[in-house]
Design a protein around this motif. Sequence first.
Motif, PDB file in Angstrom:
ATOM      1  N   UNK A   1      13.563  69.246  65.858  1.00  0.00           N
ATOM      2  CA  UNK A   1      12.370  70.077  65.796  1.00  0.00           C
ATOM      3  C   UNK A   1      11.164  69.185  65.636  1.00  0.00           C
ATOM      4  N   UNK A   2       9.988  69.796  65.689  1.00  0.00           N
ATOM      5  CA  UNK A   2       8.764  69.020  65.519  1.00  0.00           C
ATOM      6  C   UNK A   2       8.697  68.389  64.144  1.00  0.00           C
ATOM      7  N   UNK A   3       9.288  69.041  63.154  1.00  0.00           N
ATOM      8  CA  UNK A   3       9.258  68.500  61.794  1.00  0.00           C
ATOM      9  C   UNK A   3      10.333  67.453  61.562  1.00  0.00           C
ATOM     10  N   UNK A   4      11.231  67.276  62.529  1.00  0.00           N
ATOM     11  CA  UNK A   4      12.307  66.303  62.354  1.00  0.00           C
ATOM     12  C   UNK A   4      13.523  66.963  61.745  1.00  0.00           C
ATOM     13  N   UNK A   5      14.679  66.739  62.348  1.00  0.00           N
ATOM     14  CA  UNK A   5      15.898  67.364  61.854  1.00  0.00           C
ATOM     15  C   UNK A   5      16.393  66.712  60.584  1.00  0.00           C
ATOM     16  N   UNK A   6      17.278  67.399  59.900  1.00  0.00           N
ATOM     17  CA  UNK A   6      17.835  66.855  58.664  1.00  0.00           C
ATOM     18  C   UNK A   6      19.267  66.386  58.858  1.00  0.00           C
ATOM     19  N   UNK A   7      19.809  66.577  60.075  1.00  0.00           N
ATOM     20  CA  UNK A   7      21.188  66.178  60.300  1.00  0.00           C
ATOM     21  C   UNK A   7      21.296  64.665  60.425  1.00  0.00           C
ATOM     22  N   UNK A   8      22.522  64.188  60.413  1.00  0.00           N
ATOM     23  CA  UNK A   8      22.791  62.769  60.561  1.00  0.00           C
ATOM     24  C   UNK A   8      22.496  62.373  62.001  1.00  0.00           C
ATOM     25  N   UNK A   9      21.435  61.597  62.209  1.00  0.00           N
ATOM     26  CA  UNK A   9      21.013  61.247  63.563  1.00  0.00           C
ATOM     27  C   UNK A   9      22.066  60.415  64.276  1.00  0.00           C
ATOM     28  N   UNK A  10      22.711  59.510  63.540  1.00  0.00           N
ATOM     29  CA  UNK A  10      23.719  58.657  64.159  1.00  0.00           C
ATOM     30  C   UNK A  10      24.903  59.488  64.653  1.00  0.00           C
ATOM     31  N   UNK A  11      25.350  60.438  63.824  1.00  0.00           N
ATOM     32  CA  UNK A  11      26.467  61.293  64.228  1.00  0.00           C
ATOM     33  C   UNK A  11      26.071  62.174  65.408  1.00  0.00           C
ATOM     34  N   UNK A  12      24.830  62.650  65.413  1.00  0.00           N
ATOM     35  CA  UNK A  12      24.344  63.470  66.524  1.00  0.00           C
ATOM     36  C   UNK A  12      24.390  62.693  67.835  1.00  0.00           C
ATOM     37  N   UNK A  13      23.950  61.448  67.810  1.00  0.00           N
ATOM     38  CA  UNK A  13      23.923  60.654  69.037  1.00  0.00           C
ATOM     39  C   UNK A  13      25.318  60.244  69.492  1.00  0.00           C
ATOM     40  N   UNK A  14      26.239  60.104  68.553  1.00  0.00           N
ATOM     41  CA  UNK A  14      27.600  59.728  68.934  1.00  0.00           C
ATOM     42  C   UNK A  14      28.277  60.823  69.750  1.00  0.00           C
ATOM     43  N   UNK A  15      27.755  62.043  69.679  1.00  0.00           N
ATOM     44  CA  UNK A  15      28.322  63.146  70.447  1.00  0.00           C
ATOM     45  C   UNK A  15      27.762  63.201  71.863  1.00  0.00           C
ATOM     46  N   UNK A  16      26.870  62.263  72.209  1.00  0.00           N
ATOM     47  CA  UNK A  16      26.237  62.280  73.518  1.00  0.00           C
ATOM     48  C   UNK A  16      26.498  60.957  74.229  1.00  0.00           C
ATOM     49  N   UNK A  17      26.348  60.967  75.542  1.00  0.00           N
ATOM     50  CA  UNK A  17      26.472  59.752  76.350  1.00  0.00           C
ATOM     51  C   UNK A  17      25.167  59.541  77.094  1.00  0.00           C
ATOM     52  N   UNK A  18      24.668  58.330  77.071  1.00  0.00           N
ATOM     53  CA  UNK A  18      23.378  58.022  77.679  1.00  0.00           C
ATOM     54  C   UNK A  18      23.527  56.730  78.474  1.00  0.00           C
ATOM     55  N   UNK A  19      23.390  56.808  79.785  1.00  0.00           N
ATOM     56  CA  UNK A  19      23.486  55.636  80.652  1.00  0.00           C
ATOM     57  C   UNK A  19      22.083  55.336  81.173  1.00  0.00           C
ATOM     58  N   UNK A  20      21.535  54.208  80.788  1.00  0.00           N
ATOM     59  CA  UNK A  20      20.179  53.864  81.189  1.00  0.00           C
ATOM     60  C   UNK A  20      20.175  53.303  82.603  1.00  0.00           C
ATOM     61  N   UNK A  21      18.987  53.270  83.213  1.00  0.00           N
ATOM     62  CA  UNK A  21      18.875  52.734  84.566  1.00  0.00           C
ATOM     63  C   UNK A  21      18.838  51.208  84.565  1.00  0.00           C
ATOM     64  N   UNK A  22      18.675  50.609  83.397  1.00  0.00           N
ATOM     65  CA  UNK A  22      18.665  49.156  83.280  1.00  0.00           C
ATOM     66  C   UNK A  22      19.885  48.727  82.473  1.00  0.00           C
ATOM     67  N   UNK A  23      20.828  48.071  83.140  1.00  0.00           N
ATOM     68  CA  UNK A  23      22.045  47.631  82.461  1.00  0.00           C
ATOM     69  C   UNK A  23      21.755  46.406  81.597  1.00  0.00           C
ATOM     70  N   UNK A  24      22.383  46.349  80.447  1.00  0.00           N
ATOM     71  CA  UNK A  24      22.224  45.222  79.528  1.00  0.00           C
ATOM     72  C   UNK A  24      23.597  44.698  79.149  1.00  0.00           C
TER      73      UNK A  24
END
Length: 428
Positions: free
Chosen positions: A350-373
Amino acid sequence: TLTFRAGISRLSAEAVSRIYDETTYRTSRLPMGFYDQNPAGRVMTRFTSDYNNIFRIFGGPLAEFIGLGFDLFAMTVLITVASPWLLPLWLLQALLNYGVYRFYLGSLRRERREMALKRSPGISHFAETTAGASTIRAFGRESMFQRRFSHLNDEYLEQRMRATTVFVRFSLGMTLATAFVLLLTGVASIALVSRGLLTVGAVGVAFAYLGLSSTILQSFFEWLGQFEEALTGLERMNEYLRLPLEDGAKLPAGAKFPTGHQREDNTSFGLEKNPGPSGGAAVEVRDLWMRYRADLPPILRGINLRIRAGERLAVVGRTGSGKTSLVQALYRLYPAERGTILVNGKEAATAAGGTEDLRAYRREMAYITQEATLFLGTIRENLIGPGEDILSSEVENAKRDAPLVQALRRVQFLREEATDQEYEYWLD
């Protein structure tokens, strides 16, 4: 003495290492806007020059400095007991040396701070040059970048010379203060010996004491002056320690410094995936607004969309239309200014910022960037990430069929039937 110095050196090294770890914990969780506004060289200076200055002084010489303090205390007691009449001269010498130290203290701090500032642009320019080496060569602009780097390096060396000059003047002031006390002692000794109030032997003792004490005093205050460089680095590291983290980020449970940041616990944020045609989670975005900085116009304006579980969605638009920004908002790399993101009906940002664990939230998603590292580490860590001890059969199959593995096979870095041990080979 050896045990004391070894113990102090050990404790100092552990303390400095803890500062490095704690700063790393927080820097890796700072908002992305921080890296947009701070050059890479400035951040690298904190973890190279500033940290090295702290470690160089506190990691070992701190024991030497404390030892000099004990020597000064012992010298004061010895003079007071053996030759009380020398105590005024000893105190005068100490006050003069302290006065010189206070006189140059501001200059030492200012010049060393300026030296750290002059170092950052050169590091940033070098990092940018290496990252864009192919473009620079393609357009034949090597000489321009070389001139720029030489100019930045010259500015840094000039500032370093100014800082060195101030320290040399500081040391010279200490020497002159000692010379003045010795001159005063010599003049007073001549008068006292001629009147029979002092023996030649007592004069010899006086000069021996003052000569020894002057060496200890000068070394003490010179070390104190060098500690200013370490304290400057410590102040700059402390600034990073107390910066606000991105919304929802938490420090590891092992973080020790009480900086007011939240720490991780054993709870996690689950997205509770709904089984769709191919699994996955439903995502809904309502009136999403986002801007990269408060002084910039919004890049996302009132975005509304809904993605059902198992559904594929392509977002098409020209450069700068906000495609990447939308993904970054979903992944919460930048905070939303307004609006809501729902995952399976559960509010994720939300605009105020969530209270959930951000790291756990991101672990549930996959993000492939256009620039490989390609990160420094083993093949296994580059394919699945560090810290993954147990792999599913799907991950194992993906690992063996990954384009990186196929490329390594073509250059005979891996055999056709690669073993788990071979995936631990380091890439450099």
